[in-house]
Design a protein around this motif. Sequence first.
Motif, PDB file in Angstrom:
ATOM      1  N   LEU A 474       0.794  -0.976  -0.087  1.00 46.81           N
ATOM      2  CA  LEU A 474      -0.058  -0.018   0.053  1.00 46.81           C
ATOM      3  C   LEU A 474       0.822   1.277  -0.028  1.00 46.81           C
ATOM      4  O   LEU A 474       1.842   1.308   0.764  1.00 46.81           O
ATOM      5  CB  LEU A 474      -0.854  -0.044   1.157  1.00 46.81           C
ATOM      6  CG  LEU A 474      -2.490  -0.519   0.985  1.00 46.81           C
ATOM      7  CD1 LEU A 474      -2.910  -0.712   2.343  1.00 46.81           C
ATOM      8  CD2 LEU A 474      -3.253   0.158  -0.061  1.00 46.81           C
ATOM      9  N   LEU A 475       0.507   2.191  -0.712  1.00 44.89           N
ATOM     10  CA  LEU A 475       1.082   3.426  -0.886  1.00 44.89           C
ATOM     11  C   LEU A 475       0.348   4.635  -0.475  1.00 44.89           C
ATOM     12  O   LEU A 475      -0.683   4.806  -0.824  1.00 44.89           O
ATOM     13  CB  LEU A 475       1.519   3.459  -2.429  1.00 44.89           C
ATOM     14  CG  LEU A 475       2.031   4.742  -2.680  1.00 44.89           C
ATOM     15  CD1 LEU A 475       3.580   5.140  -2.237  1.00 44.89           C
ATOM     16  CD2 LEU A 475       2.376   4.903  -4.296  1.00 44.89           C
ATOM     17  N   GLN A 497       5.138   8.358   0.715  1.00 48.88           N
ATOM     18  CA  GLN A 497       5.695   8.838  -0.554  1.00 48.88           C
ATOM     19  C   GLN A 497       7.163   9.272  -0.502  1.00 48.88           C
ATOM     20  O   GLN A 497       7.764   9.265  -1.521  1.00 48.88           O
ATOM     21  CB  GLN A 497       4.841   9.978  -0.717  1.00 48.88           C
ATOM     22  CG  GLN A 497       5.120  10.664  -1.994  1.00 48.88           C
ATOM     23  CD  GLN A 497       4.360  10.057  -3.332  1.00 48.88           C
ATOM     24  OE1 GLN A 497       3.021   9.789  -3.209  1.00 48.88           O
ATOM     25  NE2 GLN A 497       5.094   9.860  -4.044  1.00 48.88           N
ATOM     26  N   GLN A 498       7.759   9.244   0.811  1.00 43.31           N
ATOM     27  CA  GLN A 498       9.137   9.751   0.991  1.00 43.31           C
ATOM     28  C   GLN A 498       9.922   8.453   0.716  1.00 43.31           C
ATOM     29  O   GLN A 498      10.920   8.543   0.152  1.00 43.31           O
ATOM     30  CB  GLN A 498       9.393  10.305   2.233  1.00 43.31           C
ATOM     31  CG  GLN A 498       8.693  11.552   2.550  1.00 43.31           C
ATOM     32  CD  GLN A 498       7.382  11.571   2.793  1.00 43.31           C
ATOM     33  OE1 GLN A 498       6.622  10.586   3.030  1.00 43.31           O
ATOM     34  NE2 GLN A 498       6.615  12.777   2.336  1.00 43.31           N
ATOM     35  N   GLN A 499       9.520   7.163   1.007  1.00 41.88           N
ATOM     36  CA  GLN A 499      10.165   6.014   0.710  1.00 41.88           C
ATOM     37  C   GLN A 499      10.098   5.546  -0.430  1.00 41.88           C
ATOM     38  O   GLN A 499      10.701   4.249  -1.101  1.00 41.88           O
ATOM     39  CB  GLN A 499       9.735   4.943   1.656  1.00 41.88           C
ATOM     40  CG  GLN A 499       9.790   5.463   3.184  1.00 41.88           C
ATOM     41  CD  GLN A 499       8.935   4.298   4.030  1.00 41.88           C
ATOM     42  OE1 GLN A 499       8.078   3.751   3.667  1.00 41.88           O
ATOM     43  NE2 GLN A 499       9.583   3.962   5.300  1.00 41.88           N
ATOM     44  N   LEU A 500       8.869   6.095  -1.494  1.00 44.07           N
ATOM     45  CA  LEU A 500       8.867   5.240  -2.655  1.00 44.07           C
ATOM     46  C   LEU A 500      10.077   5.117  -3.721  1.00 44.07           C
ATOM     47  O   LEU A 500      10.172   4.098  -4.207  1.00 44.07           O
ATOM     48  CB  LEU A 500       7.805   6.005  -3.391  1.00 44.07           C
ATOM     49  CG  LEU A 500       7.199   5.282  -4.667  1.00 44.07           C
ATOM     50  CD1 LEU A 500       6.604   3.933  -4.528  1.00 44.07           C
ATOM     51  CD2 LEU A 500       5.933   6.247  -5.380  1.00 44.07           C
ATOM     52  N   ALA A 501      10.732   6.072  -3.987  1.00 43.25           N
ATOM     53  CA  ALA A 501      11.770   6.239  -5.029  1.00 43.25           C
ATOM     54  C   ALA A 501      12.936   5.036  -4.493  1.00 43.25           C
ATOM     55  O   ALA A 501      13.251   4.451  -5.551  1.00 43.25           O
ATOM     56  CB  ALA A 501      12.586   7.575  -4.870  1.00 43.25           C
ATOM     57  N   GLU A 502      13.167   5.226  -3.330  1.00 49.54           N
ATOM     58  CA  GLU A 502      14.194   4.394  -2.809  1.00 49.54           C
ATOM     59  C   GLU A 502      13.665   2.720  -2.994  1.00 49.54           C
ATOM     60  O   GLU A 502      14.406   1.786  -3.294  1.00 49.54           O
ATOM     61  CB  GLU A 502      14.857   4.448  -1.458  1.00 49.54           C
ATOM     62  CG  GLU A 502      15.627   3.662  -0.898  1.00 49.54           C
ATOM     63  CD  GLU A 502      17.117   3.717  -1.914  1.00 49.54           C
ATOM     64  OE1 GLU A 502      17.766   2.707  -1.800  1.00 49.54           O
ATOM     65  OE2 GLU A 502      17.312   4.936  -2.395  1.00 49.54           O
ATOM     66  N   PHE A 503      12.772   2.420  -2.334  1.00 48.04           N
ATOM     67  CA  PHE A 503      11.940   1.325  -2.920  1.00 48.04           C
ATOM     68  C   PHE A 503      11.942   0.686  -3.949  1.00 48.04           C
ATOM     69  O   PHE A 503      12.110  -0.542  -4.418  1.00 48.04           O
ATOM     70  CB  PHE A 503      10.278   1.367  -2.110  1.00 48.04           C
ATOM     71  CG  PHE A 503       9.535   0.107  -2.164  1.00 48.04           C
ATOM     72  CD1 PHE A 503       9.608  -0.869  -1.333  1.00 48.04           C
ATOM     73  CD2 PHE A 503       8.818  -0.324  -3.316  1.00 48.04           C
ATOM     74  CE1 PHE A 503       9.173  -2.217  -1.325  1.00 48.04           C
ATOM     75  CE2 PHE A 503       8.136  -1.497  -3.325  1.00 48.04           C
ATOM     76  CZ  PHE A 503       8.257  -2.297  -2.373  1.00 48.04           C
ATOM     77  N   ILE A 504      11.400   1.590  -4.867  1.00 46.89           N
ATOM     78  CA  ILE A 504      11.516   1.109  -6.357  1.00 46.89           C
ATOM     79  C   ILE A 504      12.758   1.127  -7.056  1.00 46.89           C
ATOM     80  O   ILE A 504      13.068  -0.126  -7.589  1.00 46.89           O
ATOM     81  CB  ILE A 504      10.978   2.267  -7.346  1.00 46.89           C
ATOM     82  CG1 ILE A 504       9.174   2.552  -7.120  1.00 46.89           C
ATOM     83  CG2 ILE A 504      11.005   2.002  -8.974  1.00 46.89           C
ATOM     84  CD1 ILE A 504       8.759   3.953  -7.768  1.00 46.89           C
ATOM     85  N   LYS A 505      14.021   1.636  -6.738  1.00 50.26           N
ATOM     86  CA  LYS A 505      15.480   1.501  -7.005  1.00 50.26           C
ATOM     87  C   LYS A 505      15.552   0.356  -6.504  1.00 50.26           C
ATOM     88  O   LYS A 505      16.411  -0.605  -7.444  1.00 50.26           O
ATOM     89  CB  LYS A 505      16.174   2.558  -6.371  1.00 50.26           C
ATOM     90  CG  LYS A 505      17.566   2.473  -7.177  1.00 50.26           C
ATOM     91  CD  LYS A 505      18.234   3.767  -6.597  1.00 50.26           C
ATOM     92  CE  LYS A 505      19.703   3.961  -6.991  1.00 50.26           C
ATOM     93  NZ  LYS A 505      20.377   4.980  -6.415  1.00 50.26           N
ATOM     94  N   THR A 525       8.711  13.013 -11.873  1.00 47.66           N
ATOM     95  CA  THR A 525      10.365  13.720 -12.074  1.00 47.66           C
ATOM     96  C   THR A 525      11.104  13.143 -10.816  1.00 47.66           C
ATOM     97  O   THR A 525      12.204  13.208 -10.992  1.00 47.66           O
ATOM     98  CB  THR A 525      10.012  15.045 -12.148  1.00 47.66           C
ATOM     99  OG1 THR A 525       9.538  15.418 -10.884  1.00 47.66           O
ATOM    100  CG2 THR A 525       9.308  15.549 -13.509  1.00 47.66           C
ATOM    101  N   GLN A 526      10.380  12.657  -9.715  1.00 48.83           N
ATOM    102  CA  GLN A 526      11.468  12.299  -8.599  1.00 48.83           C
ATOM    103  C   GLN A 526      11.728  10.658  -8.485  1.00 48.83           C
ATOM    104  O   GLN A 526      11.846  10.310  -7.619  1.00 48.83           O
ATOM    105  CB  GLN A 526      10.383  12.852  -7.229  1.00 48.83           C
ATOM    106  CG  GLN A 526      10.020  14.177  -7.328  1.00 48.83           C
ATOM    107  CD  GLN A 526       9.199  14.636  -6.130  1.00 48.83           C
ATOM    108  OE1 GLN A 526       9.177  14.017  -5.062  1.00 48.83           O
ATOM    109  NE2 GLN A 526       8.641  15.855  -6.112  1.00 48.83           N
ATOM    110  N   LEU A 527      10.922  10.071  -9.429  1.00 46.70           N
ATOM    111  CA  LEU A 527      11.106   8.580  -9.590  1.00 46.70           C
ATOM    112  C   LEU A 527      12.028   8.072 -10.565  1.00 46.70           C
ATOM    113  O   LEU A 527      12.204   8.804 -11.545  1.00 46.70           O
ATOM    114  CB  LEU A 527       9.721   8.098  -9.747  1.00 46.70           C
ATOM    115  CG  LEU A 527       8.614   8.191  -8.691  1.00 46.70           C
ATOM    116  CD1 LEU A 527       7.411   7.783  -8.942  1.00 46.70           C
ATOM    117  CD2 LEU A 527       9.122   7.771  -7.294  1.00 46.70           C
ATOM    118  N   PRO A 528      12.735   6.750 -10.571  1.00 41.83           N
ATOM    119  CA  PRO A 528      13.560   6.103 -11.390  1.00 41.83           C
ATOM    120  C   PRO A 528      12.595   6.038 -12.715  1.00 41.83           C
ATOM    121  O   PRO A 528      11.356   6.120 -12.601  1.00 41.83           O
ATOM    122  CB  PRO A 528      13.650   4.590 -10.810  1.00 41.83           C
ATOM    123  CG  PRO A 528      13.781   4.718  -9.160  1.00 41.83           C
ATOM    124  CD  PRO A 528      12.474   6.183  -8.942  1.00 41.83           C
ATOM    125  N   GLY A 529      13.420   5.701 -13.735  1.00 45.73           N
ATOM    126  CA  GLY A 529      12.447   5.878 -15.097  1.00 45.73           C
ATOM    127  C   GLY A 529      11.361   4.987 -14.907  1.00 45.73           C
ATOM    128  O   GLY A 529      11.344   3.649 -14.792  1.00 45.73           O
TER     129      GLY A 529
END
Length: 551
Positions: A474-475, A497-505, A525-529
Amino acid sequence: MQKLTINLALITPLIFVVMYIIPLGLRDLWSPDEIRYAEIAREMVSSGNWTVPTFNGLRYFEKPVMGHWMNAVSQLLFGENNFSVRAASVFSSAGSALCLWLLVERFITRQMAWISTSIFISLFMVAAIGTYSVLDSMFSLWLTAAFSAFFFAFTADNSAGRYKNYGLAGLFCGLAFLTKGFLALLLPVIVVFPFLLWQKQFTSILRWGWWVIAIALLVCLPWGVAIHLAEPDFWFYFFWVEHIQRFAATNAQHSEPFWYYFAYLPLAILPWLFVAPTAIRHLGKHLNLPLIRYALLWAVIPILFFSLARGKIVTYILPSMVPLAILLAVGLSSAYQKQTRGFKWGSVVNAIVMALIASAFLILYYLGYLPLEQGEHYRPWLAFTAFSFWALFACLAIRTTTLEAKICCYSMMPVGLFLFFWASIPNLSINSKMPAAFIEELKPYVTEKTILLADHPSTMSALNWYLQRNDVYLLNSKGELEYGLSYPDAADRFITQQQLAEFIKTKQNNSTLLIFMRGSALPETQLPGISKRFQRGRFSAYYFAKDTSHD
């Protein structure tokens, strides 16, 4: 037409089949309710754990287990499909109708039993909830059976009959408790006690109450102990949060004003709304009948009780529909015998209102005010057909002369609505509340190793059900799963939301990811491709391919 003979014993079951069963699997599941209950039952069958309800593999303590059992059995019988998800609700509506028929046939007449049953199955609230997967139809079934058993017990002329019927009342109260909790014990008390006072037989419940309670306890105890042993804090959460806070807390869920149910009641009793005043005016002379007194209290007291609660949902008053059907049947029969004009003029108003609604769909369509996309131009015509069908039978009700023919015409009025109107729902609504087609579009991108995320329990449940997965992250919003996510073993299932970019990476190193959202968007713009973006109405999804740079 005026000399037409109508046999309600044949017509009523046919109407039930056409309204309740034939359309059952035609429309996709509605989010969030239907998909939620479908998934809870699917997980119960898949895991083999019939004690602890889970939702997305997380503890789900909002309701006891009986409704989930009924849904799970339906899936075992019919498979995992739209029909099976709603079948338990239809079964429950049929069961309530049977209890009503038995009650009225025994204490009034067989003719009145069929009239009452025809009225009941055609009530808009009964048909709408009875073909929709929520637990209220199941709860209403057991309550209706309990109320019926109480009345049979009250009228029994020997101890054996009282033992049997009070015992049945306890059995059904226990099953109602296992469906929705403590209301199953409270509602019979606040109806039966005043009735016995009115009948000056209050001591009856004092003599037999222990037997009712004992049977109810025997029914509830096995699962009650099993859930306590498996999840010791279930009863605290279920009693305090789901009952006390929902009823009285200032921050209760679904908080509504006192008059909330009275505003919805006219809609609930369609198509009988416009003849209801006539029925009410002719009930007075029947108040000496015990069943009419009982039905009056049974109809009114639950509505008043739920009106006092802060948290309100319209489906809560479904148990009052059975006694309302009895009161309408008796009142309309009396009005017909007196040859009053109320029945005729009520039918005239009914026909005019529905003809205006049917016409309004076409007028709004040709004026361009309906939110339709290309290829949807048939939808207003389906709505027009459904309401024209209603208006047609209202006109036939004006012309017919027998009571059974009038009742049949009224019972037929909503048939077109339930057969056709679902197909007139525009894509605007489908792509906001019915995610089946959108999930089908995503399936080619999902493997058993794909990491799934959703922005809310409603979107999460769609991934659960349609992809048969119970490991969705859940996000942003916990919603109704906040308590289940509070357990230490579930803490990693919620991503901020703050953890999302690192989680995806991190996850991209080993697998693909898919994020499903409704009505919101990611800060791209704040997330990996992002490899691919999907959009359909309010539904959106983001696909992240596996990072192969480290291979």
